[in-house]
Design a protein around this motif. Structure first.
Motif, PDB file in Angstrom:
ATOM      1  N   ILE A 121       0.839  -1.200   0.000  1.00  0.00           N
ATOM      2  CA  ILE A 121       0.000   0.000   0.000  1.00  0.00           C
ATOM      3  C   ILE A 121       0.872   1.248   0.000  1.00  0.00           C
ATOM      4  N   VAL A 122       1.910   1.258   0.840  1.00  0.00           N
ATOM      5  CA  VAL A 122       2.817   2.407   0.889  1.00  0.00           C
ATOM      6  C   VAL A 122       3.505   2.604  -0.463  1.00  0.00           C
ATOM      7  N   ALA A 123       3.921   1.505  -1.092  1.00  0.00           N
ATOM      8  CA  ALA A 123       4.601   1.596  -2.384  1.00  0.00           C
ATOM      9  C   ALA A 123       3.684   2.127  -3.475  1.00  0.00           C
ATOM     10  N   ASN A 124       2.375   1.965  -3.296  1.00  0.00           N
ATOM     11  CA  ASN A 124       1.409   2.432  -4.298  1.00  0.00           C
ATOM     12  C   ASN A 124       0.645   3.675  -3.851  1.00  0.00           C
ATOM     13  N   ALA A 125       1.115   4.311  -2.777  1.00  0.00           N
ATOM     14  CA  ALA A 125       0.403   5.461  -2.220  1.00  0.00           C
ATOM     15  C   ALA A 125       0.328   6.632  -3.191  1.00  0.00           C
ATOM     16  N   TRP A 126       1.220   6.666  -4.174  1.00  0.00           N
ATOM     17  CA  TRP A 126       1.218   7.743  -5.160  1.00  0.00           C
ATOM     18  C   TRP A 126       0.028   7.641  -6.114  1.00  0.00           C
ATOM     19  N   ARG A 127      -0.590   6.473  -6.193  1.00  0.00           N
ATOM     20  CA  ARG A 127      -1.721   6.299  -7.105  1.00  0.00           C
ATOM     21  C   ARG A 127      -2.960   6.999  -6.539  1.00  0.00           C
ATOM     22  N   PRO A 128      -3.698   7.721  -7.395  1.00  0.00           N
ATOM     23  CA  PRO A 128      -4.923   8.382  -6.920  1.00  0.00           C
ATOM     24  C   PRO A 128      -5.895   7.355  -6.333  1.00  0.00           C
ATOM     25  N   GLY A 129      -6.422   7.650  -5.173  1.00  0.00           N
ATOM     26  CA  GLY A 129      -7.434   6.788  -4.575  1.00  0.00           C
ATOM     27  C   GLY A 129      -6.916   5.752  -3.606  1.00  0.00           C
ATOM     28  N   VAL A 130      -5.622   5.445  -3.617  1.00  0.00           N
ATOM     29  CA  VAL A 130      -5.116   4.360  -2.774  1.00  0.00           C
ATOM     30  C   VAL A 130      -5.208   4.715  -1.293  1.00  0.00           C
ATOM     31  N   LEU A 131      -4.774   5.908  -0.905  1.00  0.00           N
ATOM     32  CA  LEU A 131      -4.817   6.262   0.508  1.00  0.00           C
ATOM     33  C   LEU A 131      -6.249   6.421   1.022  1.00  0.00           C
ATOM     34  N   PRO A 132      -7.166   7.077   0.280  1.00  0.00           N
ATOM     35  CA  PRO A 132      -8.565   7.102   0.738  1.00  0.00           C
ATOM     36  C   PRO A 132      -9.167   5.705   0.838  1.00  0.00           C
ATOM     37  N   TRP A 133      -8.824   4.832  -0.113  1.00  0.00           N
ATOM     38  CA  TRP A 133      -9.306   3.446  -0.041  1.00  0.00           C
ATOM     39  C   TRP A 133      -8.791   2.767   1.218  1.00  0.00           C
ATOM     40  N   ALA A 134      -7.502   2.942   1.533  1.00  0.00           N
ATOM     41  CA  ALA A 134      -6.912   2.314   2.706  1.00  0.00           C
ATOM     42  C   ALA A 134      -7.599   2.795   3.982  1.00  0.00           C
ATOM     43  N   ALA A 135      -7.898   4.085   4.063  1.00  0.00           N
ATOM     44  CA  ALA A 135      -8.589   4.618   5.236  1.00  0.00           C
ATOM     45  C   ALA A 135      -9.986   4.019   5.357  1.00  0.00           C
ATOM     46  N   HIS A 136     -10.656   3.864   4.215  1.00  0.00           N
ATOM     47  CA  HIS A 136     -12.011   3.295   4.235  1.00  0.00           C
ATOM     48  C   HIS A 136     -12.007   1.850   4.719  1.00  0.00           C
ATOM     49  N   VAL A 137     -11.073   1.037   4.216  1.00  0.00           N
ATOM     50  CA  VAL A 137     -11.101  -0.381   4.578  1.00  0.00           C
ATOM     51  C   VAL A 137     -10.810  -0.574   6.066  1.00  0.00           C
ATOM     52  N   LEU A 138     -10.017   0.316   6.642  1.00  0.00           N
ATOM     53  CA  LEU A 138      -9.776   0.241   8.077  1.00  0.00           C
ATOM     54  C   LEU A 138     -11.060   0.518   8.848  1.00  0.00           C
ATOM     55  N   ARG A 139     -11.833   1.503   8.388  1.00  0.00           N
ATOM     56  CA  ARG A 139     -13.115   1.810   9.041  1.00  0.00           C
ATOM     57  C   ARG A 139     -14.114   0.670   8.876  1.00  0.00           C
ATOM     58  N   ALA A 140     -13.994  -0.090   7.770  1.00  0.00           N
ATOM     59  CA  ALA A 140     -14.936  -1.179   7.489  1.00  0.00           C
ATOM     60  C   ALA A 140     -14.580  -2.469   8.223  1.00  0.00           C
ATOM     61  N   GLY A 141     -13.491  -2.456   8.970  1.00  0.00           N
ATOM     62  CA  GLY A 141     -13.150  -3.619   9.769  1.00  0.00           C
ATOM     63  C   GLY A 141     -12.116  -4.536   9.168  1.00  0.00           C
ATOM     64  N   ALA A 142     -11.276  -4.011   8.274  1.00  0.00           N
ATOM     65  CA  ALA A 142     -10.313  -4.855   7.561  1.00  0.00           C
ATOM     66  C   ALA A 142      -9.318  -5.554   8.476  1.00  0.00           C
ATOM     67  N   LEU A 143      -9.082  -5.015   9.653  1.00  0.00           N
ATOM     68  CA  LEU A 143      -8.107  -5.621  10.556  1.00  0.00           C
ATOM     69  C   LEU A 143      -8.730  -6.597  11.551  1.00  0.00           C
ATOM     70  N   LYS A 144     -10.051  -6.765  11.490  1.00  0.00           N
ATOM     71  CA  LYS A 144     -10.714  -7.693  12.405  1.00  0.00           C
ATOM     72  C   LYS A 144     -10.460  -9.133  11.967  1.00  0.00           C
ATOM     73  N   PRO A 145     -10.383 -10.074  12.909  1.00  0.00           N
ATOM     74  CA  PRO A 145     -10.210 -11.485  12.537  1.00  0.00           C
ATOM     75  C   PRO A 145     -11.383 -11.969  11.682  1.00  0.00           C
ATOM     76  N   CYS A 146     -11.097 -12.753  10.651  1.00  0.00           N
ATOM     77  CA  CYS A 146     -12.198 -13.209   9.803  1.00  0.00           C
ATOM     78  C   CYS A 146     -12.000 -14.646   9.319  1.00  0.00           C
ATOM     79  N   ALA A 147     -11.381 -15.472  10.123  1.00  0.00           N
ATOM     80  CA  ALA A 147     -11.228 -16.881   9.752  1.00  0.00           C
ATOM     81  C   ALA A 147     -12.583 -17.587   9.781  1.00  0.00           C
ATOM     82  N   ILE A 148     -12.748 -18.557   8.862  1.00  0.00           N
ATOM     83  CA  ILE A 148     -13.969 -19.365   8.815  1.00  0.00           C
ATOM     84  C   ILE A 148     -13.567 -20.822   9.050  1.00  0.00           C
ATOM     85  N   PRO A 149     -13.540 -21.265  10.290  1.00  0.00           N
ATOM     86  CA  PRO A 149     -13.092 -22.632  10.582  1.00  0.00           C
ATOM     87  C   PRO A 149     -13.959 -23.711   9.930  1.00  0.00           C
ATOM     88  N   SER A 150     -15.227 -23.390   9.646  1.00  0.00           N
ATOM     89  CA  SER A 150     -16.151 -24.381   9.086  1.00  0.00           C
ATOM     90  C   SER A 150     -16.085 -24.483   7.566  1.00  0.00           C
TER      91      SER A 150
END
Length: 253
Positions: A110-139
């Motif tokens: 993400i840092v390497a592509n931060a120069w691309r338009p939209g990458v940093l706003p996208w990164a901020a959005h995904v963090l708000r949407a819960g991107a760092l929450k655990p999401c394993a599906i054991p079943s």
């Protein structure tokens, strides 16, 4: 609670636009197939979208997964555990869904592509949407059979590996629909391109293989394309795949 927008794409077939990822609802008689499930914070929106088309989560016979990135399976650990719904995906992708390994865009990329338009706003959005929450599906389990699955919509898994090692698309030959996941999309916050395209290279585990997987979709009988990101597309599938290849070539220049 995130909001969603439901669009009927064909008979018994609905594309749902979540916070920034799509999922698909297939209905037949009194049963439902759900394909993908957005980010962790999209869980309420997934339930609301199923109600909007006249069903309940308890009517969902199974969840099919295109691939195990957090923006496609984030809500599923909670929803499938709450309602006891089975989850099926490509045999290769099962371990990914169980988080025995992770193939996902890294902070370094993400840092390497931060120069691309939209990458940093996208990164901020995904963090708000819960991107760092655990999401394993054991079943999570592999598809129970080859060919058309005995589920509403009779979806046929199509291996389109590359974006992740076990990415699948789903063909609905009876409805003339292709659910492409992230193999081919029609829009994304990190892209200025409009229409059929591939995600930026940073999002693919194996970009060359992802590009090659477009060939697996050629010849399928479908004039409605339901992507993992962006609006639905109607018309020639072959033409859409050609546009995606052209857009992908521009990213590599």
């Amino acid at each position: 609670m995130s909001e969603s927008r439901v669009v009927q794409a064909a008979e018994g077939t609905y594309l749902v636009h979540g916070s920034s990822t799509n999922w698909v609802i297939l209905v037949e008689d009194d049963s439902v197939t759900l394909i993908d499930g957005g980010y962790p914070d999209d869980a309420d929106a997934v339930e609301a979208s199923v109600r909007e088309v006249g069903y309940r989560m308890r009517d969902v016979e199974a969840v099919l997964v295109t691939h195990a990135h957090v923006d496609h399976i984030g809500s599923l650990p909670h929803l499938t555990r709450k309602y006891g719904i089975p989850v099926h995906l490509d045999r290769v992708e099962v371990a990914h869904a169980k988080r025995e390994y992770l193939q996902q865009c890294t902070p370094k990329q993400i840092v390497a592509n931060a120069w691309r338009p939209g990458v940093l706003p996208w990164a901020a959005h995904v963090l708000r949407a819960g991107a760092l929450k655990p999401c394993a599906i054991p079943s999570a389990e592999p598809f129970p059979r080859e060919g058309a699955l005995d589920l509403p919509g009779r979806p046929v898994p199509v291996p389109t590996h590359g974006h992740t090692s076990g990415h699948s698309s789903y063909h609905l030959p009876e409805r003339g629909v292709l659910i492409s996941g992230d193999t081919v999309i029609t829009g994304h916050p990190t892209s200025r391109a409009k229409g059929p395209q591939m995600l930026l290279p940073m999002f693919h585990h194996d970009g060359a293989r992802a590009l090659q997987s477009l060939d697996s979709l050629e010849g399928l009988r479908a004039d409605v394309l339901l992507p993992g990101h962006g609006p639905l597309r109607t018309g020639s599938l072959s033409k859409a795949l050609g546009e995606a290849r052209e857009n992908a070539a521009r990213h590599l220049r």
